[in-house]
Design a protein around this motif. Sequence first.
Motif, mmCIF file in Angstrom:
data_model
loop_
_atom_site.group_PDB
_atom_site.id
_atom_site.type_symbol
_atom_site.label_atom_id
_atom_site.label_comp_id
_atom_site.label_asym_id
_atom_site.label_seq_id
_atom_site.Cartn_x
_atom_site.Cartn_y
_atom_site.Cartn_z
ATOM 1 N N GLU A 337 -7.987 69.162 75.985
ATOM 2 C CA GLU A 337 -6.868 69.963 76.694
ATOM 3 C C GLU A 337 -6.789 71.243 76.279
ATOM 4 N N SER A 339 -4.812 73.623 76.657
ATOM 5 C CA SER A 339 -3.505 74.289 76.346
ATOM 6 C C SER A 339 -2.903 74.118 74.799
ATOM 7 N N THR A 340 -3.518 72.885 74.075
ATOM 8 C CA THR A 340 -3.046 72.532 72.964
ATOM 9 C C THR A 340 -3.945 73.475 72.038
#
Length: 450
Positions: A337, A339-340
Amino acid sequence: MAKFCKICKCNSRLICMCLLPCMMTGHLVVYITVTIFVTISYAPPKITVHYVASGVSANSSEMASHPLSPFWNLRLVDSALWNRLQHAWDREHNPILRGNTTGLTRKPKNELLSEIEKECISDCMSQKCSVPLMKEYKNFPDQIKAFVWSMHCRDYQLLVNQPDMCRSNTSDSGFESPMLLMAIKSQVGNFENRQAIRETWGRSGLVKGQSKKKGGLVRTVFLLGRQDSSTGPHPDLRNLLELENQKYGDILQWDFRDTFFNLTLKDLLFWDWLQEYCPAAMFVFKGDDDVFVRTGALLDYLHKQLEEHNQREINTNKTDINLFVGDVITNAMPNREPSTKYFIPARFYKGVYPPYAGGGGVVYSVSLALRLKKVSERVRLFPIDDVYLGMCMRRLGLTPSHHPGFLTFDLPETDRGKPCAYKSVLLVHRRSPKQMLTLWKKLQYLPGKC
């Protein structure tokens, strides 16, 4: 009549001989039918839901497929940078592939480097790192770019040292070396966290066990890099840090940027320091500065491990303690992911993670730490420190031990304010400085209350 009987006997034998193949065929048909029925109706045991490395919840749609292959893959995965670099090292350190070099002049180190590694070479001391000549590099996110830029650099200047931390002190009841060395990963600006730890579970000195029967000498050091200027302008805290160190004498600081993906460096550089300045310590607790540890209960646990080891030593003659314990995570895949902060792109690493103890805190023996230091020279740096320790453990042929008392994902919210809920806890993550002070007071007389 006798003739009739003979005819009957002959007919019976003939009938038996004819029926025997039919009966055998019938049994075979029944066996095959039952086998097919059992196979069709068989439900395989459910596989425990795998874990996607930190940053994605268990119910997320970003979960990867269940890993079906082992972590340490000797085959080349040429589409991922880390795998390519590690494969080159695996070949270099493989005695079969290297052949017998006895009596031969070894090639200079630069001649042994793979073409991939040559692309990444730079001047670590001046921190002027050349951009790797690979098409994947420009597509990496910034934090991976920064990691790749200097992932081969492992030697950094020690700016603040504590060479006398583990020397014997007559004021500590005659203890010559620490039973437990607390190595806490912190950052320059986290003054409150460090002070809360000093006043509660990380106090240096003689600490009693929870059972009150045994205890041990505890020493605490905080592991720091320098402030990361790339995240924006920061107040200059060097003078404050110097005053803090003058008062407490427990800061270890190295000259590298203190970023999330550089936490692995703190393990490597701490092992160097441990070998030089504190090799006589027995155990190390390595953790973050936002955890809460029940130090007395942890000492009780370590004494129990020592007793069991000493008993085994009588029978096996093994002197080293291969203790590595924490909240062990298995079947984990990289977080994909973007966005992490845990994001690991497939262009950088492919494969399953080895079993590893989750962040927050782990305990291992010093004898094992020194072995990890040695084997880490054959394992490429990885941007997530927990996973890297798991890689080094797997390289040693060892697996970390799980302990349910290491609650790196915290207690249920309804139990966090109940002192008795901590009775079997050794570590809990996360706690603010104020929460540490409050919890410390509540748990002082826990055994008598629960």
